[in-house]
Design a protein around this motif. Structure first.
Motif, PDB file in Angstrom:
ATOM      1  N   ILE A 142      55.988  61.252  67.551  1.00 14.97           N
ATOM      2  CA  ILE A 142      56.858  62.397  67.520  1.00 14.97           C
ATOM      3  C   ILE A 142      58.283  61.934  67.372  1.00 14.97           C
ATOM      4  O   ILE A 142      59.038  62.396  66.550  1.00 14.97           O
ATOM      5  CB  ILE A 142      56.737  63.172  68.817  1.00 14.97           C
ATOM      6  N   ASN A 193      61.938  62.044  65.078  1.00 13.98           N
ATOM      7  CA  ASN A 193      63.243  62.264  65.653  1.00 13.98           C
ATOM      8  C   ASN A 193      64.088  61.037  65.545  1.00 13.98           C
ATOM      9  O   ASN A 193      65.272  61.096  65.335  1.00 13.98           O
ATOM     10  CB  ASN A 193      63.094  62.610  67.107  1.00 13.98           C
ATOM     11  N   ILE A 202      61.833  65.047  73.594  1.00 19.11           N
ATOM     12  CA  ILE A 202      61.004  63.857  73.634  1.00 19.11           C
ATOM     13  C   ILE A 202      61.834  62.665  74.063  1.00 19.11           C
ATOM     14  O   ILE A 202      62.940  62.507  73.638  1.00 19.11           O
ATOM     15  CB  ILE A 202      60.437  63.559  72.258  1.00 19.11           C
ATOM     16  N   LYS A 206      63.125  67.332  69.830  1.00 20.63           N
ATOM     17  CA  LYS A 206      62.131  67.091  68.797  1.00 20.63           C
ATOM     18  C   LYS A 206      62.695  67.292  67.405  1.00 20.63           C
ATOM     19  O   LYS A 206      62.552  66.433  66.541  1.00 20.63           O
ATOM     20  CB  LYS A 206      60.961  68.046  69.024  1.00 20.63           C
TER      21      LYS A 206
END
Length: 784
Positions: free
Chosen positions: A729, A733, A550, A573
């Motif tokens: 997301i 992280n 990501i 991720k």
DNA sequence: GAGTTTGAAACT
DNA sequence: CAGTTTCAAACTC
């Protein structure tokens, strides 16, 4: 009615000439520029088709993506409901198109659909409107044709095809009326019997035809669907096909045309054989199924198909593999989309979904295609589109570039705001990414040689940076291989390709021939199983199918997230857990994804060239430093890697990002070279992302490029646009760790990635895509 | 191409 | 949540 058609025809014929400077000049002089506008409209439609599906399917769409498409679709859906009720899937497909069209031309028409009585008329209006678009699409095609030599025949014939079609409609009004009546009767009967699915199949056949590179193949594909749908027609088709190869060739040519009146065209061509009647009946029946009232409906559908073709055919549909790739990708999402649609009840459906939806039924029956190339139909699906586009693109880099532009443009248009890919569910990005990968593929057309050579060289360079010579060689080889597969290939033996162990499954695509898996259930035939399994996995981990890498930065600059600052714009991720590979091998998902390790990583002795996790932890740094020392050479290598690394990742990402489809392609290619064979994974993610969330980031894409280019500052990377979905997301992280990286020598490292991006702004889109993809998947689960 | 290594995914 | 097992990719020879 006639006027629009004629206009279209005129445009189509004109399209040939459009490319010529003279034509352009004339256009400029003449007040009638509408042609180009039409173009755009078409692209729009096409885009809408492709993009819509994904958008609709994913609940996430809501987010913003306000891109025109979404809204339009929604509108279309509203108007369409009636249709959907009758035709079910088919209606969806058509409806999606019609809806988009109606919106484009005027939503007012849609409202009409509300009343049953008005429905047909509304449809009619839509169809008529669409026709022009279809015509436009034809006109658009010329561009592609010019590029593609093979296509030349098509382009040359296009007019002819169109003409026949026109004649049928405008010229033979009485005949058409009769045909329509027959069709209506047929459709009614079928509906009564519940053969709606047939229409789907027919559509699928159309798709197949479009996708099929070879006329013969196309025919085959068509036949299968037909057989499924209507046995009688298939025989006639086969006979016709057998009778005259020329007919076949015509058929192919007609394919694109079919959009406008493909079936009619077929008849037209086939008439020579004398079996035209049957074919006509078939076609009519099909048409009636899809849109009883208007033969035009076909044109609409065709337009979508054409769009797909643009992407695929233009590229030269050569290899079955590509088809397979398309299929599987498409199928996968398509199934989901279909289900969603079914659940929804309907209608809405984005165009892209339609095909897929159709496909599923077909797939189940036709599944066997796999080897053959089944898959043309998948094209429409977001992923599929990308894949297809890529495939085609790879074939002719030049042609691809141009085509891509057109296709990408279309895609972009939908998204509107984001010139980049966001639109069609990330199709563009995928395309770009795919293209990059595929470009690598040698297998495809030789035409690409030059580009390929360039790529190879670039590739090599990148690899050199990144890795040692031996590795380079491997990667090269791998790349070549990968390019072929563009989509992932797996070698699963025990997982039945129903677990995340399977790269194909994890990527959200069906396994295809290139896969050497055993007892594979990740096939359209086992769609239900695949979806069920997927649900289960998602239930356990909603992000299981989300892109692993990501791009954080942007996304939400959450407080405390130093990560945003991290050099590596992207992160894994969940972070890696490497113990022996020092995050210097593809065992490491971070490294494989071309991203640096972050705090979230639990790796030991991290030496990730893209960014060490130590950044976050001083301890880590110490350890790493120590480790590095031994490597000394490595250290330098690391630096190189850092520099390269970023590039590589970029490449990977870029590929997807190449999203910038239009122009970028060239850039992308250059970028492409990026060694990162690894990109394969990233790509997947990108694909998925693209497909799913494409909608989210239209704006982001734009930003990304900027960031990439401009950006040396990681913080900048985090720009607003990006934030959207990924942030969530990423949030997980996002760890302060990122900051660490920045602090470390990484700065260089960091910059490189950016630079990479800079090289191909598009790539960034890839990131966005990734993010987007996440949403898509989730959407699936939630819906269920 | 076979075998080994590796780390994620899945399971307990 | 941690530990173990399973799995397939990545890698080595």
């Amino acid at each position: 009615m006639d006027t629009p058609e004629r206009k279209q025809i005129a445009t189509t014929s004109v399209s040939k000439f459009e490319d010529s400077p003279v034509f352009n000049y004339i256009n400029n002089l003449s007040p009638i520029q509408p042609v180009k506008s039409i173009h755009t409209t078409q692209t729009f439609n096409s885009l809408s088709f492709a993009s819509l599906p994904s958008v609709f399917t994913s609940p996430h769409v809501s987010s913003y993506k306000e891109s025109r498409f979404l809204r339009r679709h929604s509108v279309a859906d509203l108007s369409k409901p009636d249709f959907a009720s009758e035709n079910g899937n088919k209606v969806d497909t058509n409806g999606g198109v019609t809806g988009s069209v109606s919106q484009l031309q005027g939503n007012s028409s849609a409202p009409d659909g509300n009343s049953d009585s008005t429905e047909l008329p509304s449809v009619h209006s839509l169809s008529t409107k669409e026709e022009p678009q279809a015509m436009k699409s034809d006109s658009a095609r010329p561009d592609c044709d010019q590029k593609l030599p093979d296509s030349v025949t098509e382009s040359g014939e296009d007019p002819a095809l169109i003409e026949p079609y026109v004649h049928n409609k405008s010229g033979n009004g009485s005949a058409e009326a009769e045909a329509n009546k027959q069709v209506v009767s047929l459709t009614e009967e079928r509906e009564a019997t519940g053969y709606d699915w047939e229409s789907l199949i027919t559509e699928g056949s159309d798709l197949l035809i479009f996708s099929s590179p070879n006329g013969s193949e196309a025919i085959r594909l068509v036949q299968k669907p037909l057989d499924l749908v209507t046995g009688f027609t298939s025989s006639t088709l086969s006979q016709i096909m057998e009778n005259d190869n020329t007919n076949l060739s015509k058929m192919r040519i007609a394919d694109p045309i079919e959009s406008s009146g493909g079936q009619q065209e077929i008849e037209f061509l086939s008439s020579q054989a004398g079996e035209a009647h049957e074919l006509k009946d078939m076609d009519r029946a099909i048409d009636s199924l899809s849109f009883p009232n208007s033969s035009n409906s076909m044109s609409r559908e065709i337009t979508d198909d054409e769009v797909a073709r643009y992407i695929t055919d233009d590229c030269k549909p050569v290899s079955n593999l590509y088809r397979g790739m398309r299929r599987r990708c498409l199928d996968f999402e398509a199934a989901v989309s279909r289900r969603k649609n079914l659940e929804d009840g309907s209608t809405s459906g984005s165009v892209s979904t339609h095909p897929e939806e159709k496909m599923p039924s077909v797939d189940k029956q036709l599944v066997p295609y796999k080897s053959g190339g089944v898959a043309t139909r998948c094209i429409l699906t977001g992923i599929g589109l990308h894949l297809n586009a890529l495939a085609t693109a790879s074939k002719d880099a030049k042609t691809l570039n141009q085509e891509k532009f057109s296709s990408e443009r279309q895609l972009n248009l939908p998204n509107s705001s984001a010139s980049c890919h966001s639109p069609s569910t990330g199709l563009d990005p995928r395309l770009t990414s795919v293209v990059t990968e595929r470009d690598m593929d040698p297998s495809e057309n030789g035409v690409h040689n030059e580009e390929d050579a360039v790529r190879a060289s670039a590739y090599v360079l990148a690899e050199d940076f990144n890795q040692n010579s031996p590795k380079k060689k491997r990667r090269r080889l791998e790349h070549a291989g990968e390019t072929e597969s563009s989509c992932k290939r797996c070698n699963c033996k025990k997982s039945k390709c129903l677990k995340l162990y399977c790269e194909c499954f994890a990527a959200g695509v069906y396994c295809i021939e290139p896969c050497s898996c055993q007892d594979c259930f990740n096939k359209p035939i086992h769609e239900d199983t695949v979806l069920a399994t997927r649900k289960q996995i998602e239930s356990r981990n909603p992000l299981a199918f989300a892109p692993k890498v990501i791009r954080n930065s942007d996304s939400l600059p959450e407080p405390g997230d130093e990560s945003n600052k991290t050099p590596a714009s992207a992160r894994h991720k969940r972070g890696c857990n490497c113990k022996k590979s020092s995050c210097l091998k593809k065992y490491c998902e971070c490294y494989q994804g071309g991203v640096g390790c972050s705090i979230s990583c639990r790796c030991e002795g991290c030496k990730n060239a893209f960014g060490r996790k130590d950044g976050s932890s001083l301890l880590g740094l110490e350890t790493e430093q120590e480790e590095e020392e031994p490597e000394t050479n490595q250290a330098s290598a690391m630096d190189d890697k850092a520099l390269h690394g970023p590039e590589i990742p970029n490449n990977e990402e870029q590929n997807p990002g190449s999203a910038i489809p239009s122009t970028p392609l060239q850039h992308c290619r250059q970028l492409v070279p990026l060694p990162f064979s690894s990109r394969s994974k990233p790509l997947r993610s990108s694909f998925l992302n693209v497909g799913s969330s494409s909608g989210f980031y239209t704006g982001n894409k734009l930003e990304k490029p900027n960031i990439l280019q401009s950006q040396p500052d990681p913080g900048k990377n985090t720009l607003p646009g990006m934030e959207d979905e990924m942030p969530d997301i990423l949030c997980g992280n996002c760890s302060p760790g990122a900051g660490v990286k920045t602090g470390s020598p990484n700065s260089k490292r960091i910059s490189p990635p950016q630079s990479d991006f800079g090289l191909s702004p598009l790539p960034r889109t890839g990131r966005k895509l990734i993010l987007q993809s996440i949403p898509s998947f989730p959407s699936l689960t939630p819906q269920h």
